[in-house]
Design an enzyme around this catalytic site. Structure first.
Site, PDB file in Angstrom:
ATOM      1  N   CYS A 240       0.850  -1.196   0.000  1.00 57.21           N
ATOM      2  CA  CYS A 240       0.000   0.000   0.000  1.00 57.21           C
ATOM      3  C   CYS A 240       0.883   1.243   0.000  1.00 57.21           C
ATOM      4  O   CYS A 240       1.829   1.337   0.776  1.00 57.21           O
ATOM      5  CB  CYS A 240      -0.894   0.027   1.237  1.00 57.21           C
ATOM      6  SG  CYS A 240      -2.225  -1.167   1.136  1.00 57.21           S
ATOM      7  N   GLU A 322       2.365   5.871   3.010  1.00 62.01           N
ATOM      8  CA  GLU A 322       2.815   4.831   3.949  1.00 62.01           C
ATOM      9  C   GLU A 322       4.274   4.478   3.630  1.00 62.01           C
ATOM     10  O   GLU A 322       5.049   4.138   4.507  1.00 62.01           O
ATOM     11  CB  GLU A 322       1.921   3.587   3.802  1.00 62.01           C
ATOM     12  CG  GLU A 322       2.350   2.448   4.696  1.00 62.01           C
ATOM     13  CD  GLU A 322       1.457   1.212   4.602  1.00 62.01           C
ATOM     14  OE1 GLU A 322       0.233   1.348   4.389  1.00 62.01           O
ATOM     15  OE2 GLU A 322       1.998   0.108   4.739  1.00 62.01           O
TER      16      GLU A 322
END
Ligand SMILES: Cc1cc2nc3c(=O)[nH]c(=O)nc-3n(C[C@H](O)[C@H](O)[C@H](O)COP(=O)(O)OP(=O)(O)OC[C@H]3O[C@@H](n4cnc5c(N)ncnc54)[C@H](O)[C@@H]3O)c2cc1C
Length: 329
Positions: A240, A322
């Protein structure tokens, strides 16, 4: 940069110059490291970090390379690849009979370059519950503690939740200290070492004992199966790219079942499948950017910018990455 001295201390044959970092990242992207050293154990890692600190060589640590985007121009300094692995069962609690029954909990020590997948396998095999969700999750324990690696958040499946203590190297003063888990101020995708840039050398985890390890294996395998159904597999990527959104934003935007999934948000923005150069937003899970055709870091960066700008304009959302950046961007 005092490369010669660094080579003399670490061993000239073990220090590589201009090593392409694309060989060491899951994205298969990244220019060269000016110098590159693979630490094979914790003492190796200590020596490399301390020497770089003392010689004032800029440095960065790379674990599995599963959560980074490295610049096309690489890193003008030392990249230490952390291959320091090792796991030990060091303490058990409970009244134990000759067959080892009656154990309530156990402490597991590991070197920070241990793969999280290896740690999961070891603990499941020992019949210890609490880290089985890491089966097949790429990356090392050190990288995992920096992002607080997780799976089912609502069930409290965070790596940090099982940490007892860790030994950290402080790049500012070149010293080591042992800290407890509170020190990390863990949260979703958060830990204090993201700000302090301290480096994890060793970690100690506390796990619960369960009687039936077959049940643990089954749960871990079910998670792997689910992840394989939800995520793109077999294409270079860094997992992600963005952190999930805040609960307050999910409420404001009336997301279905108040999901905080950024994958849902990117899909809603109409960006699934969007391609720039060799990089593409996955059709299967929109929070993944894939290296579909010799992508450069710049292609990925342009896609990240596009997503962030559209999220801000259309939904007044400030998305945060992230992944971590290495090198100049
Ligand atoms: C296909 C795929 C699936 C994924 N699925 C999941 C998932 O289910 N759950 C999940 O949480 N994550 C997932 N990820 C993301 C990734 O697995 C985690 O972020 C993992 O923690 C990265 O660890 P690493 O060792 O590869 O870190 P790296 O990518 O090497 O480094 C990440 C950051 O940590 C720093 N770092 C590395 N080692 C240390 C250390 N010893 N001390 C301090 N800092 C350090 C680096 O400098 C960098 O800033 C997935 C990634 C991929 C590619």
């Amino acid at each position: 940069m005092d490369i010669e001295n660094f080579k003399n201390i670490l061993g000239p044959l073990r220090v590589f110059e201009n090593e392409p970092l694309s060989k060491h990242t899951y994205f298969k992207i990244g220019g060269p490291a000016r110098i590159f050293f693979e630490a094979k154990n914790v003492d190796d890692l200590r020596l490399a970090l301390k020497t770089a600190h003392d010689l004032k060589i800029p440095f960065v640590i790379l674990g599995g390379g599963a959560n980074v985007l490295v610049s096309d121009s690489g890193f003008d300094g030392l990249v230490v690849k952390n291959r320091a692995d090792g796991i030990k069962l060091i303490g058990i609690k409970g009244i134990i009979d000759k067959l080892g029954k009656g154990i309530k909990s156990a402490q597991v020590w590991c070197a920070s370059g241990t793969l999280m997948n290896q740690l999961a396998r070891f603990t499941i095999d020992q019949g210890l519950e609490g880290l089985e969700f890491l089966l097949s999750v790429p990356g090392t324990v050190g990288g995992g503690l920096k992002i607080n690696a997780h799976y089912e958040v609502e069930k409290g499946e965070f790596l940090g939740n099982r940490l007892t203590s860790a030994v950290l190297f402080d790049p500012k003063n070149g010293e080591e200290k042992t800290v407890d888990s509170k020190y990390f101020e863990f949260g979703y995708d958060k830990s204090k070492i993201q700000k302090t840039e301290e480096i994890v050398l060793e970690a100690l985890f506390k796990l619960d004992a369960i009687k039936d390890k077959a049940t643990l294996w089954q749960k871990a395998m079910d998670d792997v199966k689910r992840r394989n159904e939800e995520q793109p597999i077999g294409i270079a990527c860094s997992g992600c790219v963005f952190r999930n959104i805040e609960d307050a934003d999910a409420q404001r935007l009336f997301t279905p079942n108040l999901t905080t999934s950024t994958g849902y948000i990117i899909e809603k923005l109409g960006l699934k499948g969007q391609r720039i150069g060799g990089a593409q937003i996955s059709e299967k899970h929109a929070n993944y950017i894939l290296n579909v055709d010799s992508a450069e870091a710049d292609d990925v960066l342009k896609l990240i910018d596009l997503v962030k700008k559209k999220a801000k304009t259309d939904l007044d959302l400030d998305l945060k990455e992230e992944i971590f950046y290495i090198g100049d961007f």
